[in-house]
Design a protein around this motif. Structure first.
Motif, mmCIF file in Angstrom:
data_model
loop_
_atom_site.group_PDB
_atom_site.id
_atom_site.type_symbol
_atom_site.label_atom_id
_atom_site.label_comp_id
_atom_site.label_asym_id
_atom_site.label_seq_id
_atom_site.Cartn_x
_atom_site.Cartn_y
_atom_site.Cartn_z
ATOM 1 N N PHE A 116 12.503 48.819 59.249
ATOM 2 C CA PHE A 116 12.510 48.917 58.003
ATOM 3 C C PHE A 116 11.537 48.166 57.172
ATOM 4 C CE2 PHE A 116 16.823 50.907 58.290
ATOM 5 C CZ PHE A 116 16.513 52.237 58.018
ATOM 6 N N ALA A 117 11.335 46.740 57.694
ATOM 7 C CA ALA A 117 10.547 45.880 57.145
ATOM 8 C C ALA A 117 8.962 46.394 57.286
ATOM 9 C CB ALA A 117 10.771 44.529 57.856
ATOM 10 N N PHE A 118 8.678 46.771 58.445
ATOM 11 C CA PHE A 118 7.284 47.014 58.728
ATOM 12 C C PHE A 118 6.969 48.435 57.974
ATOM 13 C CE2 PHE A 118 7.517 44.026 62.038
ATOM 14 C CZ PHE A 118 6.008 43.889 62.450
ATOM 15 N N ALA A 119 7.757 49.194 57.834
ATOM 16 C CA ALA A 119 7.854 50.463 57.239
ATOM 17 C C ALA A 119 7.501 49.979 55.717
ATOM 18 C CB ALA A 119 8.438 51.578 57.291
ATOM 19 N N GLY A 120 8.301 49.264 55.112
ATOM 20 C CA GLY A 120 8.075 48.833 53.434
ATOM 21 C C GLY A 120 6.723 48.218 53.483
ATOM 22 N N ALA A 121 6.245 47.419 54.625
ATOM 23 C CA ALA A 121 4.975 46.603 54.325
ATOM 24 C C ALA A 121 3.800 47.763 54.227
ATOM 25 C CB ALA A 121 4.863 45.573 55.541
ATOM 26 N N TRP A 122 3.939 48.726 55.122
ATOM 27 C CA TRP A 122 2.936 49.738 55.229
ATOM 28 C C TRP A 122 2.712 50.605 54.031
ATOM 29 C CZ3 TRP A 122 -1.259 50.901 57.763
ATOM 30 C CH2 TRP A 122 -1.735 52.195 57.862
ATOM 31 N N ALA A 123 3.821 50.911 53.554
ATOM 32 C CA ALA A 123 4.082 51.642 52.214
ATOM 33 C C ALA A 123 3.202 50.675 51.093
ATOM 34 C CB ALA A 123 5.379 52.116 51.761
ATOM 35 N N TRP A 124 3.512 49.406 51.199
ATOM 36 C CA TRP A 124 3.031 48.587 50.192
ATOM 37 C C TRP A 124 1.403 48.626 50.347
ATOM 38 C CZ3 TRP A 124 0.872 43.492 51.527
ATOM 39 C CH2 TRP A 124 0.588 42.665 50.230
ATOM 40 N N SER A 125 0.943 48.610 51.410
ATOM 41 C CA SER A 125 -0.513 48.455 51.893
ATOM 42 C C SER A 125 -1.068 49.584 51.470
ATOM 43 C CB SER A 125 -0.731 47.980 53.205
ATOM 44 O OG SER A 125 -0.445 49.454 54.162
ATOM 45 N N GLN A 126 -0.434 50.863 51.185
ATOM 46 C CA GLN A 126 -1.374 52.063 51.131
ATOM 47 C C GLN A 126 -1.497 52.211 49.469
ATOM 48 O OE1 GLN A 126 -2.700 54.057 53.692
ATOM 49 N NE2 GLN A 126 -2.304 51.769 54.429
ATOM 50 N N ILE A 127 -0.715 51.445 48.639
ATOM 51 C CA ILE A 127 -0.772 51.764 47.214
ATOM 52 C C ILE A 127 -2.097 51.610 46.540
ATOM 53 C CG2 ILE A 127 0.061 50.642 45.159
ATOM 54 C CD1 ILE A 127 2.754 49.783 46.389
ATOM 55 N N PRO A 128 -3.055 50.841 46.730
ATOM 56 C CA PRO A 128 -4.302 51.027 46.270
ATOM 57 C C PRO A 128 -4.921 52.330 46.608
ATOM 58 C CG PRO A 128 -3.993 48.843 47.272
ATOM 59 C CD PRO A 128 -2.754 49.630 47.635
ATOM 60 N N LYS A 129 -4.937 52.820 47.854
ATOM 61 C CA LYS A 129 -5.389 53.992 48.400
ATOM 62 C C LYS A 129 -4.897 55.226 47.545
ATOM 63 C CE LYS A 129 -6.491 53.382 53.373
ATOM 64 N NZ LYS A 129 -6.177 53.764 54.615
ATOM 65 N N GLN A 130 -3.541 55.216 47.353
ATOM 66 C CA GLN A 130 -2.899 56.091 46.708
ATOM 67 C C GLN A 130 -3.045 56.218 45.060
ATOM 68 O OE1 GLN A 130 -1.135 58.741 48.095
ATOM 69 N NE2 GLN A 130 -1.553 57.630 50.115
ATOM 70 N N LYS A 131 -3.301 55.136 44.701
ATOM 71 C CA LYS A 131 -3.850 55.039 43.570
ATOM 72 C C LYS A 131 -5.247 55.506 42.873
ATOM 73 C CE LYS A 131 -4.169 51.929 39.417
ATOM 74 N NZ LYS A 131 -3.963 50.312 39.085
ATOM 75 N N ALA A 132 -6.173 55.108 43.981
ATOM 76 C CA ALA A 132 -7.497 55.792 43.889
ATOM 77 C C ALA A 132 -7.504 57.097 44.056
ATOM 78 C CB ALA A 132 -8.343 55.200 44.871
ATOM 79 N N LYS A 133 -6.846 57.758 45.035
ATOM 80 C CA LYS A 133 -6.913 59.215 45.175
ATOM 81 C C LYS A 133 -6.036 59.807 43.964
ATOM 82 C CE LYS A 133 -5.299 60.783 49.139
ATOM 83 N NZ LYS A 133 -4.703 60.984 50.373
ATOM 84 N N LYS A 134 -5.172 59.426 43.427
ATOM 85 C CA LYS A 134 -4.569 60.082 42.367
ATOM 86 C C LYS A 134 -5.628 60.032 41.183
ATOM 87 C CE LYS A 134 -0.767 59.644 39.061
ATOM 88 N NZ LYS A 134 0.554 58.975 38.618
ATOM 89 N N GLN A 135 -6.251 59.007 41.046
ATOM 90 C CA GLN A 135 -7.490 58.853 39.866
ATOM 91 C C GLN A 135 -8.551 59.825 40.169
ATOM 92 O OE1 GLN A 135 -8.240 54.911 38.506
ATOM 93 N NE2 GLN A 135 -10.657 55.438 38.523
#
Length: 318
Positions: free
Chosen positions: A68-87
């Motif tokens: 769970f800790a590593f999955a949460g960290a991975w999700a956090w790491s992908q936030i900049p990518k997701q924000k750019a793709k949405k834009q």
């Protein structure tokens, strides 16, 4: 017939220039994501080693907590990518919508079309729902609304409880010039079954009693059961051209199925076809292909929805 925008023309104009300006933004987002991966690894790997060696609990709970800790960290790491793709996705879809005289909004709530689809059982039962990609305005002289819906149902029990996707696709509504005489429903084959098999003769939906109608197309009857309050109007609505376009649309989107209701002055379509209009990409070289793909997806759905307005019911049978 709607004249759809040309992908090359859009890319040669303001959209292309704006996407070029987003190239560095996307590169920065990728770099930020990798930086977050590195930082998360530097923190979590030593903690995980300490946790497994020194914390006196069973191995399985340790494994789950670490996962769970590593999955949460991975999700956090992908936030900049997701924000750019949405834009990027929003910019592309707004440009296409503007060329069609429509408005586009990435985030949206349930529409009247969704409520109609739910009332007439075009959609499966669910406990969780999310919406996005709202296109609305007037197309070929008719009010038009389209958005995506993601519906989930809670299944299982105890540790096996999980959210399961039961529908993901488009909800479309198009207004007719004149209201229908009755209500006609194209339900998925076998949706309303008798206790010992076979389609029910009647169903009651939204306070109306709809009767099973016989259709002439064998391929159509294998896919749908038609219920209506007006047998004559149903036979006009379910014409060969509409049948062909609907089945072709399902094949185009590799859809798992569709359902349609004609009621009041609107046709509402629920098309299960996965996550549509995903025109955002982190690769600038893919922009032109993504623009073209979104135009094709929108054109396929809009053409089907507007086919029925070519002949007016009142002119056909009075």
């Amino acid at each position: 017939m709607i004249e759809y925008p040309d992908a090359d023309r859009l890319m040669a104009g303001d959209l292309g220039a704006w996407l070029e300006s987003q190239a560095q933004v996307r590169a920065d987002a990728v770099a930020q994501s990798w930086d977050r991966v590195w930082k998360a690894g530097m923190v979590l790997l030593p903690l995980a080693a300490f946790f497994f060696i020194l914390v006196p609990i069973e191995f399985t709970p340790k494994l789950w907590l670490t996962g769970f800790a590593f999955a949460g960290a991975w999700a956090w790491s992908q936030i900049p990518k997701q924000k750019a793709k949405k834009q990027v996705k929003t910019g592309i879809n707004e440009a296409i919508a503007g060329a069609l005289g429509l408005t586009y909004c990435h985030d949206c709530e349930a529409t009247d079309a969704f409520e109609i689809a739910r009332e007439y059982r075009l959609l499966p039962k669910h406990q969780k729902r999310d919406f996005e990609d709202l296109w609305e305005g007037e197309t070929a002289g008719h009010d038009f609304t389209l958005h995506e819906a993601h519906l989930q149902e809670r299944r299982g029990s105890g540790k096996n409880r999980r959210w399961v996707t039961v529908f993901r696709g488009a909800i479309v509504s198009v207004a007719f010039e004149r209201p229908f005489h009755g209500t006609t429903l194209l339900a998925k084959d076998g949706q309303f079954r008798k206790l010992f098999g076979g389609a029910k003769d009647t169903v009651k939906l939204d306070g109306q009693v709809l009767q099973l109608a016989d259709m002439v197309s064998p391929e159509f009857e294998d896919r749908f059961d038609v219920y209506t309050t007006d047998q004559t109007e149903a036979r006009w609505l379910i014409n060969p051209e509409y049948i062909e376009r609907l089945l072709n649309l399902e094949r185009l989107f590799q859809g798992k199925g569709s359902a349609v209701v004609f009621t009041g002055g609107n046709m509402v379509l629920a098309l299960e076809g996965g996550n549509l209009f995903e025109s955002g990409s982190l690769n600038p070289q893919a922009d032109r292909a993504m623009v073209a793909q979104t135009i094709r997806q929108f054109a396929g759905i809009a053409d089907l929805a507007l086919t029925m307005n070519r002949i007016r019911p009142a002119e056909r049978y009075g």
